[in-house]
Design a protein around this motif. Structure first.
Motif, short mmCIF file in Angstrom:
data_model
loop_
_atom_site.label_atom_id
_atom_site.label_comp_id
_atom_site.label_asym_id
_atom_site.label_seq_id
_atom_site.Cartn_x
_atom_site.Cartn_y
_atom_site.Cartn_z
N ILE A 48 0.63 -0.85 0.16
CA ILE A 48 0.02 0.16 0.09
C ILE A 48 1.03 0.81 0.39
O ILE A 48 0.80 2.37 -1.01
N GLY A 49 1.84 1.31 0.72
CA GLY A 49 2.90 2.27 1.22
C GLY A 49 3.75 2.30 0.02
O GLY A 49 3.68 3.81 -1.05
N ALA A 50 3.91 1.49 -1.05
CA ALA A 50 4.56 1.49 -2.26
C ALA A 50 3.31 1.94 -3.90
O ALA A 50 3.72 3.31 -4.55
N VAL A 51 2.41 1.85 -3.37
CA VAL A 51 1.39 2.61 -4.60
C VAL A 51 1.07 3.94 -3.80
O VAL A 51 0.70 4.78 -5.22
N ILE A 52 1.50 4.16 -2.68
CA ILE A 52 0.88 5.85 -2.28
C ILE A 52 1.81 6.26 -2.56
O ILE A 52 1.73 7.51 -2.81
N THR A 53 3.22 5.94 -2.52
CA THR A 53 4.78 6.83 -3.05
C THR A 53 4.69 8.09 -3.75
O THR A 53 5.21 9.02 -3.91
N PRO A 54 4.30 7.72 -5.38
CA PRO A 54 4.26 7.71 -6.45
C PRO A 54 3.53 9.98 -6.35
O PRO A 54 3.44 10.64 -6.38
N LEU A 55 2.24 9.01 -5.41
CA LEU A 55 1.03 10.36 -4.81
C LEU A 55 1.50 11.24 -4.11
O LEU A 55 1.56 12.29 -4.43
N ASN A 56 2.02 10.35 -3.04
CA ASN A 56 2.61 11.29 -2.06
C ASN A 56 4.02 10.64 -1.59
O ASN A 56 4.29 9.33 -0.10
N PRO A 57 5.01 11.30 -1.50
CA PRO A 57 6.55 10.45 -0.81
C PRO A 57 6.46 9.85 0.84
O PRO A 57 6.82 9.03 0.53
N ASN A 58 6.29 11.13 0.94
CA ASN A 58 6.95 11.31 2.07
C ASN A 58 4.66 9.89 3.46
O ASN A 58 5.39 9.31 4.29
N ALA A 59 3.39 10.21 3.06
CA ALA A 59 3.16 9.22 3.46
C ALA A 59 3.20 8.04 3.33
O ALA A 59 3.35 6.97 3.84
N GLY A 60 3.79 7.07 1.72
CA GLY A 60 4.29 6.04 1.54
C GLY A 60 5.05 5.97 1.47
O GLY A 60 5.28 4.64 2.22
N LEU A 61 5.95 6.09 2.20
CA LEU A 61 7.33 6.15 2.91
C LEU A 61 6.95 5.43 4.37
O LEU A 61 8.12 4.80 5.11
N LEU A 62 6.38 6.38 5.01
CA LEU A 62 5.46 6.39 6.04
C LEU A 62 4.83 4.18 6.27
O LEU A 62 5.77 4.43 6.89
N LEU A 63 4.33 4.32 5.16
CA LEU A 63 3.59 3.07 5.14
C LEU A 63 4.87 2.52 4.86
O LEU A 63 4.30 1.12 5.92
N VAL A 64 5.40 2.58 4.02
CA VAL A 64 6.83 1.14 4.25
C VAL A 64 7.76 1.30 5.45
O VAL A 64 7.76 0.15 5.48
#
Length: 97
Positions: A48-64
């Motif tokens: 889920i974090g990898a899918v969100i990363t292109p849209l919002n890198p901070n939130a995506g990498l936080l989930l990762v």
């Protein structure tokens, strides 16, 4: 660049989960079963974090990062006696069921 980091983290978690599943199927130790279950949850969060990363890198990498912390396995039984590093990485165990 952030997307590649997230994808690499996903494949690492997925690889370790598959390794735990293989060790559990060979030995039937419950600690490896719990580790595999935690790995499935962690890999879902990392995906889920990898899918969100292109849209919002901070939130995506936080989930990762959260998924990587959830992938912490804990203590395990000793299943390797004479295995080298490659055999350990692939999940070949000296103990059988």
């Amino acid at each position: 660049m952030y997307v590649y980091i997230a994808i690499a983290a996903y494949f690492v978690v997925l690889f370790l989960t598959l390794r735990d599943i293989r060790i559990y199927r060979r030995t039937r130790f419950q600690s490896y079963r719990k580790g595999a279950m935690k790995g499935i949850v962690a890999s879902t969060i990392v995906l889920i974090g990898a899918v969100i990363t292109p849209l919002n890198p901070n939130a995506g990498l936080l989930l990762v990062l959260v998924g990587m912390f959830l992938n912490k396995k804990g203590t395990r039984e000793k299943v390797f006696n004479d295995a080298n590093a490659t055999e350990r990485m692939l999940g070949k165990t000296d103990l059988q069921q």
